[in-house]
Motif scaffolding. Structure first.
Motif, PDB file in Angstrom:
ATOM      1  N   UNK A  97     -17.336  32.316  11.759  1.00 46.67           N
ATOM      2  CA  UNK A  97     -17.213  33.591  11.043  1.00 46.67           C
ATOM      3  C   UNK A  97     -16.210  34.504  11.750  1.00 46.67           C
ATOM      4  N   UNK A  98     -16.247  34.527  13.083  1.00 45.60           N
ATOM      5  CA  UNK A  98     -15.290  35.339  13.833  1.00 45.60           C
ATOM      6  C   UNK A  98     -13.867  34.850  13.595  1.00 45.60           C
ATOM      7  N   UNK A  99     -13.689  33.518  13.623  1.00 45.80           N
ATOM      8  CA  UNK A  99     -12.341  32.971  13.398  1.00 45.80           C
ATOM      9  C   UNK A  99     -11.853  33.295  11.994  1.00 45.80           C
ATOM     10  N   UNK A 100     -12.759  33.169  11.008  1.00 49.33           N
ATOM     11  CA  UNK A 100     -12.375  33.476   9.624  1.00 49.33           C
ATOM     12  C   UNK A 100     -12.018  34.948   9.498  1.00 49.33           C
TER      13      UNK A 100
ATOM     14  N   UNK B 108      -5.474  38.886  10.242  1.00 48.08           N
ATOM     15  CA  UNK B 108      -4.071  38.519  10.474  1.00 48.08           C
ATOM     16  C   UNK B 108      -3.324  38.383   9.150  1.00 48.08           C
ATOM     17  N   UNK B 109      -3.977  37.716   8.189  1.00 49.01           N
ATOM     18  CA  UNK B 109      -3.333  37.549   6.880  1.00 49.01           C
ATOM     19  C   UNK B 109      -3.162  38.891   6.170  1.00 49.01           C
TER      20      UNK B 109
ATOM     21  N   UNK C 105       0.296  40.314   5.023  1.00 46.20           N
ATOM     22  CA  UNK C 105       0.473  40.707   3.623  1.00 46.20           C
ATOM     23  C   UNK C 105       0.998  42.139   3.527  1.00 46.20           C
ATOM     24  N   UNK C 106       0.450  43.023   4.358  1.00 50.86           N
ATOM     25  CA  UNK C 106       0.921  44.411   4.364  1.00 50.86           C
ATOM     26  C   UNK C 106       2.386  44.481   4.803  1.00 50.86           C
ATOM     27  N   UNK C 107       2.726  43.724   5.840  1.00 51.25           N
ATOM     28  CA  UNK C 107       4.122  43.696   6.306  1.00 51.25           C
ATOM     29  C   UNK C 107       5.034  43.131   5.217  1.00 51.25           C
TER      30      UNK C 107
END
Length: 140
Positions: free
Chosen positions: A90-93, A99-100, A104-106
């Motif tokens: 869950x932490x990795x997800x 990060x995604x 996406x914002x960038x």
């Protein structure tokens, strides 16, 4: 014919009783004692076998209890490991999701910047397009 001799009868009776006494002391008493000892030994062995059977049953119950406890402990360990693995996943997800989101914002900012730049380029080239359209319309 047959005469009965009292001395011979007494000697034979004496030999018979003497033989009975000797056989009783030498053969029959030790034989009976051996048989009694053997019967007692067999009786003790049967009692010990009964005790061994109850001991074996107790050992089986103890072994079953140990196996049951081990299975319960293994289940707890497995559940703890699964819970820990779920938490890590869950932490990795969540980390990958953040990060995604950042990427996406960038990407949206870059896209917006490119859109603005493209609009400015088109706005700068509008007079050239007008001239070329007028020229083509004039040729017609």
């Amino acid at each position: 014919m047959l005469d009965i001799s009292p001395i011979l009868l007494l000697v034979t009776g004496f030999v018979f009783f003497f033989l009975l006494i000797v056989l009783n002391k030498i053969l029959y008493k030790p034989l009976l004692q051996f048989i009694d000892n053997r019967n007692e030994s067999i009786k003790r062995d049967l009692e010990n076998a009964g005790k061994n059977t109850s001991d074996v049953e107790a050992y089986y119950k103890e072994a079953d209890q140990i196996i049951h406890d081990a299975k319960a402990e293994a289940g707890k360990i497995r559940e703890a490991a699964l819970s820990e693995a779920r938490e890590i996943a869950a932490k990795k997800v969540e980390q990958k999701h953040s990060e995604l989101e950042e990427e996406y914002t960038a990407f949206l900012k870059d896209l917006d910047a490119e859109k603005t730049e493209f609009q400015e380029n088109l706005s700068a080239k509008i007079p050239l397009f007008r001239d070329s359209i007028k020229q083509k319309l004039g040729n017609i």
